[in-house]
Design a protein around this motif. Structure first.
Motif, PDB file in Angstrom:
ATOM      1  N   TYR A 288      42.660  -3.160  55.729  1.00  7.16           N
ATOM      2  CA  TYR A 288      41.364  -3.226  56.408  1.00  7.16           C
ATOM      3  C   TYR A 288      40.321  -3.928  55.537  1.00  7.16           C
ATOM      4  N   CYS A 289      40.351  -3.688  54.249  1.00  4.41           N
ATOM      5  CA  CYS A 289      39.404  -4.339  53.329  1.00  4.41           C
ATOM      6  C   CYS A 289      39.504  -5.852  53.457  1.00  4.41           C
ATOM      7  N   MET A 290      40.729  -6.354  53.547  1.00  8.97           N
ATOM      8  CA  MET A 290      40.920  -7.794  53.626  1.00  8.97           C
ATOM      9  C   MET A 290      40.653  -8.330  55.030  1.00  8.97           C
ATOM     10  N   THR A 291      41.272  -7.721  56.047  1.00  8.30           N
ATOM     11  CA  THR A 291      41.139  -8.257  57.404  1.00  8.30           C
ATOM     12  C   THR A 291      39.768  -7.982  58.010  1.00  8.30           C
ATOM     13  N   GLY A 292      39.176  -6.842  57.639  1.00  6.40           N
ATOM     14  CA  GLY A 292      37.883  -6.471  58.227  1.00  6.40           C
ATOM     15  C   GLY A 292      36.692  -7.105  57.541  1.00  6.40           C
ATOM     16  N   VAL A 293      36.891  -7.592  56.324  1.00  8.16           N
ATOM     17  CA  VAL A 293      35.755  -8.148  55.571  1.00  8.16           C
ATOM     18  C   VAL A 293      36.077  -9.558  55.060  1.00  8.16           C
ATOM     19  N   VAL A 294      37.003  -9.658  54.123  1.00  7.31           N
ATOM     20  CA  VAL A 294      37.245 -10.924  53.411  1.00  7.31           C
ATOM     21  C   VAL A 294      37.729 -12.023  54.345  1.00  7.31           C
ATOM     22  N   VAL A 295      38.743 -11.733  55.156  1.00  7.49           N
ATOM     23  CA  VAL A 295      39.303 -12.748  56.048  1.00  7.49           C
ATOM     24  C   VAL A 295      38.239 -13.249  57.030  1.00  7.49           C
TER      25      VAL A 295
ATOM     26  N   ARG B  94      39.994 -21.093  60.945  1.00  6.05           N
ATOM     27  CA  ARG B  94      41.227 -20.297  60.932  1.00  6.05           C
ATOM     28  C   ARG B  94      42.253 -20.849  59.952  1.00  6.05           C
ATOM     29  N   ARG B  95      42.250 -22.164  59.724  1.00 13.71           N
ATOM     30  CA  ARG B  95      43.219 -22.755  58.805  1.00 13.71           C
ATOM     31  C   ARG B  95      42.882 -22.453  57.343  1.00 13.71           C
ATOM     32  N   GLY B  96      41.724 -21.856  57.095  1.00 15.63           N
ATOM     33  CA  GLY B  96      41.353 -21.508  55.724  1.00 15.63           C
ATOM     34  C   GLY B  96      42.089 -20.296  55.201  1.00 15.63           C
ATOM     35  N   VAL B  97      42.744 -19.545  56.108  1.00 15.16           N
ATOM     36  CA  VAL B  97      43.442 -18.315  55.732  1.00 15.16           C
ATOM     37  C   VAL B  97      44.886 -18.379  56.213  1.00 15.16           C
ATOM     38  N   LYS B  98      45.812 -17.997  55.366  1.00 11.81           N
ATOM     39  CA  LYS B  98      47.194 -17.810  55.792  1.00 11.81           C
ATOM     40  C   LYS B  98      47.596 -16.390  55.461  1.00 11.81           C
ATOM     41  N   ALA B  99      48.051 -15.664  56.491  1.00 15.96           N
ATOM     42  CA  ALA B  99      48.482 -14.286  56.317  1.00 15.96           C
ATOM     43  C   ALA B  99      49.987 -14.209  56.495  1.00 15.96           C
ATOM     44  N   ILE B 100      50.672 -13.578  55.553  1.00 18.96           N
ATOM     45  CA  ILE B 100      52.127 -13.461  55.606  1.00 18.96           C
ATOM     46  C   ILE B 100      52.555 -12.040  55.265  1.00 18.96           C
ATOM     47  N   ALA B 101      53.743 -11.677  55.687  1.00 19.83           N
ATOM     48  CA  ALA B 101      54.308 -10.374  55.344  1.00 19.83           C
ATOM     49  C   ALA B 101      55.823 -10.476  55.432  1.00 19.83           C
ATOM     50  N   ALA B 102      56.502  -9.561  54.774  1.00 25.24           N
ATOM     51  CA  ALA B 102      57.963  -9.590  54.775  1.00 25.24           C
ATOM     52  C   ALA B 102      58.526  -9.201  56.126  1.00 25.24           C
ATOM     53  N   SER B 103      57.862  -8.281  56.826  1.00 19.97           N
ATOM     54  CA  SER B 103      58.366  -7.796  58.117  1.00 19.97           C
ATOM     55  C   SER B 103      57.532  -8.335  59.264  1.00 19.97           C
ATOM     56  N   ASN B 104      58.148  -8.382  60.437  1.00 21.72           N
ATOM     57  CA  ASN B 104      57.476  -8.910  61.622  1.00 21.72           C
ATOM     58  C   ASN B 104      56.301  -8.023  62.040  1.00 21.72           C
ATOM     59  N   SER B 105      56.479  -6.696  61.987  1.00 24.95           N
ATOM     60  CA  SER B 105      55.409  -5.789  62.414  1.00 24.95           C
ATOM     61  C   SER B 105      54.183  -5.920  61.518  1.00 24.95           C
TER      62      SER B 105
ATOM     63  N   ALA C  44      48.844 -27.039  53.721  1.00 25.03           N
ATOM     64  CA  ALA C  44      47.902 -27.957  53.060  1.00 25.03           C
ATOM     65  C   ALA C  44      46.461 -27.437  53.047  1.00 25.03           C
ATOM     66  N   ASP C  45      45.908 -27.127  54.204  1.00 25.13           N
ATOM     67  CA  ASP C  45      44.484 -26.789  54.303  1.00 25.13           C
ATOM     68  C   ASP C  45      44.278 -25.288  54.317  1.00 25.13           C
ATOM     69  N   MET C  46      44.158 -24.709  53.159  1.00 29.42           N
ATOM     70  CA  MET C  46      43.916 -23.267  53.109  1.00 29.42           C
ATOM     71  C   MET C  46      43.234 -22.885  51.809  1.00 29.42           C
ATOM     72  N   PHE C  47      42.482 -21.786  51.870  1.00 27.70           N
ATOM     73  CA  PHE C  47      41.737 -21.287  50.716  1.00 27.70           C
ATOM     74  C   PHE C  47      42.254 -19.921  50.278  1.00 27.70           C
ATOM     75  N   LEU C  48      42.620 -19.083  51.257  1.00 27.32           N
ATOM     76  CA  LEU C  48      43.026 -17.708  50.978  1.00 27.32           C
ATOM     77  C   LEU C  48      44.429 -17.448  51.492  1.00 27.32           C
ATOM     78  N   LEU C  49      45.302 -16.968  50.611  1.00 23.12           N
ATOM     79  CA  LEU C  49      46.623 -16.490  50.994  1.00 23.12           C
ATOM     80  C   LEU C  49      46.606 -14.975  50.939  1.00 23.12           C
ATOM     81  N   LEU C  50      46.943 -14.331  52.062  1.00 24.43           N
ATOM     82  CA  LEU C  50      46.969 -12.881  52.137  1.00 24.43           C
ATOM     83  C   LEU C  50      48.387 -12.438  52.469  1.00 24.43           C
ATOM     84  N   GLY C  51      49.003 -11.672  51.579  1.00 20.28           N
ATOM     85  CA  GLY C  51      50.356 -11.176  51.797  1.00 20.28           C
ATOM     86  C   GLY C  51      50.372  -9.658  51.814  1.00 20.28           C
ATOM     87  N   ASP C  52      50.983  -9.081  52.856  1.00 22.24           N
ATOM     88  CA  ASP C  52      50.995  -7.624  52.979  1.00 22.24           C
ATOM     89  C   ASP C  52      52.414  -7.085  52.861  1.00 22.24           C
TER      90      ASP C  52
END
Length: 207
Positions: A13-20, A29-40, A82-90
């Motif tokens: 929530y700290c990341m998605t509700g504020v930083v992102v 939207r291309r400034g952020v890439k969010a990734i995770a190991a699982s689909n959920s 290419a075009d991104m500033f923040l990588l968020l991995g959960d």
């Protein structure tokens, strides 16, 4: 950065509700890439799985020599990274070391032409030197399937599914994690679960 703490403590929530929201407001939207190991977990972030973001097949070999993309895959990676500033991995705790190294390598291939990286810098420039890299997870949350996470890989004699020998891909994953963890933020307590039972159950599962 690595954000660590139990479920419900506010990492995501700290990341998605504020930083992102702030980054997307100024960079789109291309400034952020969010990734995770699982689909959920990826869906929760409105992002992609590590395999999707890395343009990797479901049964993709995570050996370094098999992660070098062909021309078609390279173009797709360049468009993706290419075009991104923040990588968020959960849910980092559920990603195997080779998978973490694999997605970092693929991100490097997607950014090396743009930024003029040398091929031998692939492990040094984690995720292709994305400006801000934040990974989140609970290292006391063990994998529920017969596979091994970053933490479980240190418990080779206790956890089913963990190989007895450390591979080069495992070592690469540990190095990527070490490079990310120059700063660690520990979240404590729970804010999502306000009853008494769920926090107690989570604490039992973690210990």
């Amino acid at each position: 950065r690595f954000l660590h703490g139990p479920g419900g403590s506010g990492k995501t929530y700290c990341m998605t509700g504020v930083v992102v929201k702030v980054v997307r407001h100024f960079l789109g939207r291309r400034g952020v890439k969010a990734i995770a190991a699982s689909n959920s977990a990826a869906r929760l972030l409105l992002g992609k799985t590590m395999h999707q973001a890395g343009k990797m097949k479901r049964q993709q070999s995570l050996k370094a020599k098999h992660l070098k993309p062909d021309s078609k895959a390279r173009k797709a990676l360049e468009k993706e990274w290419a075009d991104m500033f923040l990588l968020l991995g959960d849910e980092l705790s559920l990603a195997s070391p080779p998978l973490l190294a694999g997605i970092s390598r693929r991100a490097f291939h997607g950014r090396c032409k743009l930024l003029g990286f040398k091929p031998e810098e692939i492990l040094e420039r984690t995720f292709g030197d994305v400006s801000v890299q934040v990974l989140m997870g609970d290292f006391l949350q063990l994998n529920p399937v017969k596979a091994h996470s970053l933490l479980e890989a240190f418990c080779t004699s206790h956890v089913a599914g963990v190989p007895h020998k450390t591979t080069e891909e495992d070592a690469d994953g540990y190095l990527v994690f070490k490079n990310i963890c120059s700063n660690v933020v520990l979240f404590s307590g729970t804010h999502r679960f306000l009853d008494d039972d769920m926090p107690s159950l989570l604490e039992i599962m973690r210990t």
